[in-house]
Design a protein around this motif. Structure first.
Motif, short mmCIF file in Angstrom:
data_model
loop_
_atom_site.label_atom_id
_atom_site.label_comp_id
_atom_site.label_asym_id
_atom_site.label_seq_id
_atom_site.Cartn_x
_atom_site.Cartn_y
_atom_site.Cartn_z
N HIS A 1 -9.63 -11.26 16.73
CA HIS A 1 -8.79 -11.00 17.89
C HIS A 1 -9.37 -11.73 19.09
O HIS A 1 -9.08 -11.40 20.24
N GLU B 1 -13.50 -9.75 11.75
CA GLU B 1 -13.85 -9.40 13.14
C GLU B 1 -15.36 -9.27 13.32
O GLU B 1 -15.85 -8.32 13.92
N HIS C 1 0.88 -1.16 0.00
CA HIS C 1 0.00 0.00 0.00
C HIS C 1 0.91 1.21 0.00
O HIS C 1 1.79 1.33 0.87
N ASP C 2 0.72 2.11 -0.94
CA ASP C 2 1.55 3.31 -1.04
C ASP C 2 3.04 2.94 -0.99
O ASP C 2 3.82 3.53 -0.23
N ARG D 1 4.50 0.72 0.43
CA ARG D 1 4.98 0.10 1.68
C ARG D 1 4.48 -1.34 1.71
O ARG D 1 3.27 -1.58 1.69
N PRO E 1 -1.00 -9.62 15.15
CA PRO E 1 -1.09 -8.28 15.70
C PRO E 1 -1.73 -7.30 14.72
O PRO E 1 -1.80 -7.57 13.52
N SER E 2 -2.17 -6.18 15.25
CA SER E 2 -2.78 -5.15 14.42
C SER E 2 -1.80 -4.70 13.33
O SER E 2 -0.61 -4.52 13.61
N GLY E 3 -2.30 -4.57 12.12
CA GLY E 3 -1.46 -4.12 11.01
C GLY E 3 -0.67 -5.23 10.36
O GLY E 3 0.15 -4.99 9.46
N ALA E 4 -0.93 -6.49 10.77
CA ALA E 4 -0.17 -7.61 10.22
C ALA E 4 -0.56 -7.92 8.77
O ALA E 4 0.15 -8.63 8.08
N GLY E 5 -1.73 -7.44 8.34
CA GLY E 5 -2.16 -7.67 6.96
C GLY E 5 -3.36 -8.60 6.84
O GLY E 5 -3.63 -9.13 5.77
N LYS E 6 -4.12 -8.76 7.94
CA LYS E 6 -5.24 -9.72 7.93
C LYS E 6 -6.38 -9.23 7.02
O LYS E 6 -6.85 -9.97 6.16
N THR E 7 -6.81 -7.98 7.23
CA THR E 7 -7.89 -7.46 6.39
C THR E 7 -7.44 -7.38 4.93
O THR E 7 -8.22 -7.66 4.01
N SER E 8 -6.18 -7.02 4.71
CA SER E 8 -5.67 -6.95 3.34
C SER E 8 -5.77 -8.32 2.68
O SER E 8 -6.07 -8.42 1.48
N VAL F 1 2.96 -4.70 2.59
CA VAL F 1 2.05 -5.13 3.65
C VAL F 1 2.08 -6.65 3.74
O VAL F 1 2.16 -7.23 4.81
N GLN G 1 -15.69 -5.34 8.64
CA GLN G 1 -15.49 -5.04 10.06
C GLN G 1 -16.64 -4.28 10.70
O GLN G 1 -17.09 -4.59 11.78
N1 LIG Z 1 -6.06 1.53 1.75
C1 LIG Z 1 -4.87 1.56 2.39
N2 LIG Z 1 -3.97 2.49 2.08
C2 LIG Z 1 -2.77 2.54 2.70
N3 LIG Z 1 -2.39 1.66 3.66
C3 LIG Z 1 -3.26 0.70 4.02
C4 LIG Z 1 -4.55 0.60 3.41
N4 LIG Z 1 -5.18 -0.45 3.96
C5 LIG Z 1 -4.34 -0.97 4.88
N5 LIG Z 1 -3.19 -0.29 4.91
C6 LIG Z 1 -2.03 -0.57 5.76
O1 LIG Z 1 -1.69 -1.93 5.56
C7 LIG Z 1 -1.32 -2.53 6.79
C8 LIG Z 1 -2.14 -3.78 7.01
O2 LIG Z 1 -3.48 -3.38 7.17
P1 LIG Z 1 -4.62 -4.44 7.49
O3 LIG Z 1 -5.89 -3.70 7.63
O4 LIG Z 1 -4.56 -5.52 6.52
O5 LIG Z 1 -4.13 -4.98 8.92
P2 LIG Z 1 -4.88 -5.90 9.95
O6 LIG Z 1 -3.94 -7.01 10.27
O7 LIG Z 1 -6.22 -6.29 9.46
O8 LIG Z 1 -5.00 -4.92 11.17
P3 LIG Z 1 -6.14 -4.82 12.32
O9 LIG Z 1 -6.05 -6.08 13.12
O10 LIG Z 1 -5.72 -3.65 13.09
O11 LIG Z 1 -7.46 -4.66 11.63
C9 LIG Z 1 -1.51 -1.50 7.86
O12 LIG Z 1 -0.25 -0.97 8.20
C10 LIG Z 1 -2.38 -0.44 7.22
O13 LIG Z 1 -2.05 0.83 7.71
#
Ligand SMILES: Nc1ncnc2c1ncn2[C@@H]1O[C@H](COP(=O)(O)OP(=O)(O)OP(=O)(O)O)[C@@H](O)[C@H]1O
Length: 597
Positions: A549, A518, A367-368, A370, A390-397, A372, A437
């Protein structure tokens, strides 16, 4: 902000109006007909004066004058009607095209717009286009022709007086053109800031409780004032230029009338022209005065309409998600599947084999710029797969990738053995139901919310899934039962009820896979336990991937996949995973009371 060039405006206007070119030409012809009837009237008046001077019969010129008046009024009526009807039709089509484009675009592109800005583009900008663009454009095309025809008639009657009119009106036109450019620029600035101000109102309304409890009312009000202030300043600049444009027009018309009167009287006294000629030329000055004045209003309106149209057109130019902008490198990496068609379109519905699984192999996503996900490889089979980390690990992605809300930069994702990039999006999504979510409910009643994605309305099945999510008693207790209103997005039901209704909706959609992000986070432990039990028991043949979680989900899952920094750091059953220190730490962070020893 970037202010677009007038060229971009013209292109936006043309691409919108070109679909209606025949109707639009008809509107123009009716407008021209009305103006032509008006322009012929001074000639008939001149004929009356000439007949008076030569004692000829007045009948014919008076009859012609009356006929011209009737023609003019008739053309005017039908021209106005046709223009209004065309505005309504073209705006309806534009609204519909914009919504379709929003629905067909990538989620990320739409989410890139601040929601207030998007609302302002699809509501107030669209209304401005409807009210202003077509009537103003008709005026702007018809009036100069009217003026040109009037000036030509004047040239035929007396070139000297006509020249006076041309010089004065010419200077005024140049001034107006320059002012028009500035009006267009500042109008767009004003509308852009109004969009941002609407965005503030929108986010405050979405999170009013948070704003109040965070005591940020002042900050939000200040942010609103900043944009409203900028819109006001740009609006004042528009008003100043509009006043200047008005005044220039009035001055030009008044000045022309006085000069023509003075020079005309002089030429009359020397016998260079007759009284009929002078009366006709003065009538022409009066006749072109009214459309010239309305032209000023139309210029401003067109500037406003164009600025709004340009903002709307930005949405229409969003690429469709069926045509991903970049070619994903998945086809190089694996499995010998044929590449997508040369035009980037997926071939029609690739056959889905009977193997039931979702497989990620070497998936990278940034993403941008960076990263993920970094080479994610995992497999989910029928039963419950809990994705933790953990939060931000990439689960929703990861869930977004399965539905192709985003495409990977590298690697392949397969559903039942078929690369999902070889499937049409609608075909892919038919196999997958999803609870996001926030679990918003779409539909006004429980029945509509639960049946939102179902292909047929089977009430028995509906009660069955309500039973699975533990809501049967609650729904049966409601006086209106299944027709109980849920409020916009589900605001009239509790968070836990909303989540369970959303899960019921996902269960009712017959698909190979259910993705839950979630989706049980707001449920109390007994209800969550009951929901997970039912999910597991009644959906053995479905692939359920639950991002969570909550330990209870992980404990009951057939498989747990733990993500960390975009890769799988451990996988197995909950019991197997307990040997992994990172997993044990995660579980005890979630619930320190849980015995993970
Ligand atoms: N549309 C987007 N644009 C830029 N960065 C994004 C976007 N969506 C997610 N990210 C980044 O990608 C990383 C993974 O996000 P993701 O939502 O997949 O994490 P997650 O594991 O589901 O977190 P959480 O448990 O907090 O929901 C995060 O650092 C987030 O900031």
């Amino acid at each position: 902000m970037t202010v677009q060039s007038p060229d971009t405006s013209r292109r936006a206007l043309w691409s919108w109006i070109s679909s209606y070119k025949w109707t639009f030409s008809g509107v123009l012809l009716l407008g021209l007909g009305a103006q032509t009837a008006g322009l012929a009237q001074p000639l008939a008046t001149k004929a009356i004066f000439d007949s008076l001077a030569t004692d000829a019969s007045l009948f014919l010129p008076i009859a012609i004058l009356l006929a011209l008046a009737v023609f003019g009024l008739t053309f005017n009526y039908f021209g106005e009607y046709a223009s209004g009807r065309l505005s309504e039709r073209a705006s309806r089509d534009l609204r519909s095209a914009v919504l379709r484009r929003i629905l067909a675009s990538r989620v990320g592109q739409i989410e890139g717009f601040p929601s207030g800005d998007l609302l302002s583009r699809t509501s107030s900008d669209m209304r401005l286009v409807q009210q202003t663009a077509i009537p103003a454009l008709v005026d702007i095309l018809v009036v100069p022709l009217t003026v040109l025809a009037g000036v030509t008639f004047m040239l035929i009657i007396d070139p000297v007086l006509a020249l006076v009119v041309i010089v004065v009106l010419g200077v005024a036109t140049v001034a107006q053109y320059l002012l028009f450019q500035q009006i267009a620029t500042y109008t767009e600035v004003a509308q852009d800031h109004l969009g941002r101000a609407t965005g503030v109102v929108n986010r405050v309304l979405l999170a009013l409780r948070t704003v109040k409890s965070a005591r940020t009312e002042g900050r939000e009000a200040a942010e609103f004032d900043r944009h409203a202030g900028a819109a006001f300043r740009a609006g004042v600049r528009v008003a100043r230029r509009q006043a200047l444009t008005d005044t220039t027009t009035y001055a030009a018309v008044d000045l022309t009338f006085l000069i023509v009167l003075a020079v005309g009287a002089l030429r009359l006294s020397t016998g260079a022209i007759g009284i009929g000629d002078l009366v006709a030329i003065l009538l022409y000055v009066i006749i072109i005065q009214e459309p010239l004045e309305s032209l000023v209003g139309s210029i401003t309106e067109l500037a406003t309409g164009l600025a709004a149209l340009r903002r709307v057109m930005v949405l229409l130019r969003l690429p469709s998600e069926e045509h991903p902008p970049a070619v994903v490198e998945h086809s190089r990496t694996a499995n010998g599947l044929p590449p997508a068609a040369a035009d980037g379109r997926a071939p029609p519905s690739a056959a889905v084999s009977l193997r039931r699984e979702i497989e990620f192999s070497g998936v990278w996503l940034a993403h941008d710029e960076r990263p993920v996900l970094r080479g994610l490889t995992m497999r989910a089979r029928p039963g419950l797969t809990a994705v933790v980390g953990p939060s931000g690990a990439g689960k929703t992605s990861t869930l977004s990738l399965i539905q192709r809300f985003v495409d990977p930069d590298r690697g392949a994702i397969r559903l039942n053995g078929t690369d999902i990039h070889q499937m049409r999006l609608s075909e892919l999504r038919k196999h997958i139901s999803y609870v996001q979510q926030e679990a918003p409910l779409l539909g006004e009643t429980i029945r509509e919310a639960v049946c939102y994605s179902a292909t047929d309305l089977d009430e028995r099945r509906m009660w069955q899934v309500l039973e699975w999510v533990g809501l049967v008693e609650w729904v049966a207790d409601q006086p209106a039962g299944l027709d109980t209103p849920v409020g916009e997005g589900g605001v009239r039901v509790s968070g836990g009820q909303r989540q369970r209704l959303a899960v019921a909706r996902a269960l009712l959609q017959d698909g190979a896979a259910i993705l839950l992000d979630e989706a049980t986070s707001q449920l109390d432990p007994p209800n969550e336990q009951r929901l997970v039990d039912s999910l597991v028991r009644h959906n053995r043949d479905r692939i359920i991937i639950a991002v969570t979680h909550r330990p209870s989900l992980a404990v009951q899952a057939d498989q747990v996949i733990m993500l960390m920094d975009g890769v799988v750091c451990a996988s197995g059953t909950h019991a197997e995973m307990l040997t992994n220190p990172a997993y044990r730490k995660l579980i005890s962070n979630w619930n320190p009371q849980l015995d993970v020893s």
